[in-house]
Design a protein around this motif. Structure first.
Motif, PDB file in Angstrom:
ATOM      1  N   GLU A  41      22.357  49.279  21.023  1.00  0.00           N
ATOM      2  CA  GLU A  41      23.659  49.898  21.291  1.00  0.00           C
ATOM      3  C   GLU A  41      23.594  50.758  22.552  1.00  0.00           C
TER       4      GLU A  41
ATOM      5  N   LEU B 139      31.799  45.333  24.428  1.00  0.00           N
ATOM      6  CA  LEU B 139      32.371  46.167  23.362  1.00  0.00           C
ATOM      7  C   LEU B 139      32.394  45.402  22.033  1.00  0.00           C
ATOM      8  N   ASP B 140      32.690  44.105  22.103  1.00  0.00           N
ATOM      9  CA  ASP B 140      32.645  43.281  20.888  1.00  0.00           C
ATOM     10  C   ASP B 140      31.229  43.217  20.327  1.00  0.00           C
ATOM     11  N   GLU B 141      30.256  43.039  21.212  1.00  0.00           N
ATOM     12  CA  GLU B 141      28.856  42.986  20.777  1.00  0.00           C
ATOM     13  C   GLU B 141      28.422  44.317  20.162  1.00  0.00           C
ATOM     14  N   LYS B 142      28.895  45.407  20.747  1.00  0.00           N
ATOM     15  CA  LYS B 142      28.552  46.721  20.204  1.00  0.00           C
ATOM     16  C   LYS B 142      29.124  46.879  18.792  1.00  0.00           C
ATOM     17  N   SER B 143      30.327  46.375  18.583  1.00  0.00           N
ATOM     18  CA  SER B 143      30.921  46.421  17.246  1.00  0.00           C
ATOM     19  C   SER B 143      30.081  45.633  16.244  1.00  0.00           C
ATOM     20  N   VAL B 144      29.582  44.482  16.680  1.00  0.00           N
ATOM     21  CA  VAL B 144      28.722  43.674  15.814  1.00  0.00           C
ATOM     22  C   VAL B 144      27.454  44.459  15.452  1.00  0.00           C
TER      23      VAL B 144
ATOM     24  N   GLU C 205      27.137  47.717  15.378  1.00  0.00           N
ATOM     25  CA  GLU C 205      27.515  48.813  14.480  1.00  0.00           C
ATOM     26  C   GLU C 205      27.664  48.309  13.046  1.00  0.00           C
ATOM     27  N   GLU C 206      28.266  47.127  12.885  1.00  0.00           N
ATOM     28  CA  GLU C 206      28.382  46.527  11.552  1.00  0.00           C
ATOM     29  C   GLU C 206      26.997  46.199  10.996  1.00  0.00           C
TER      30      GLU C 206
ATOM     31  N   ASP D  45      25.419  49.276   9.713  1.00  0.00           N
ATOM     32  CA  ASP D  45      25.988  49.611   8.400  1.00  0.00           C
ATOM     33  C   ASP D  45      25.368  48.744   7.304  1.00  0.00           C
TER      34      ASP D  45
END
Length: 130
Positions: free
Chosen positions: A44, A77-82, A84-85, A88
């Protein structure tokens, strides 16, 4: 008779040492979880650095290059969201489901890391050709 006892004692010592050594070398569920969390955080951070680089480069880029950089930025930004998921998922993982979770998250991490290297190359190519 004594020779047999010494052999038995030696074997018992060897097996107990091997048992201790094998336990010490095997990472625990919590250790693996922590290690994977750190890897995801670093990925990230690398994406954040790439976005900062794009933002700086956009200041002096042509309109065409800015458009391409904006597309790359959105992909990051999409990759960063992945990621982050995935973080989690690691945090919520149970020991029973850990092996499947670890495998899936590691695959995602590897794909995103390769993608990030490609992004960096694409950005450099955009500016090398100008």
């Amino acid at each position: 008779m004594m020779k047999t006892i010494y052999k038995a004692i030696n074997l018992a010592l060897i097996f107990s040492l091997l048992g201790i050594m094998s336990c010490e070398n095997k990472p625990t569920f919590e250790d693996e979880k922590a290690e994977l969390t750190v890897r995801l955080e670093k990925a990230e951070a690398n994406i954040d650095k790439a976005i900062q680089d794009i933002d700086k480069r956009m200041e002096n880029a042509s309109d065409e290059t800015k458009d391409r950089l904006e597309e790359i930025r959105e992909d990051l930004l999409d990759e960063k969201s992945v990621l982050e998921e995935a973080a989690d998922d690691v945090a919520d993982a149970t020991e029973e489901a850990w092996e499947a979770t670890k495998t899936a998250i590691s695959k995602t991490y590897d794909e995103i890391s390769k993608g990030l290297e490609n992004v960096k190359s694409n950005i450099e190519e955009l500016f090398d050709n100008k």
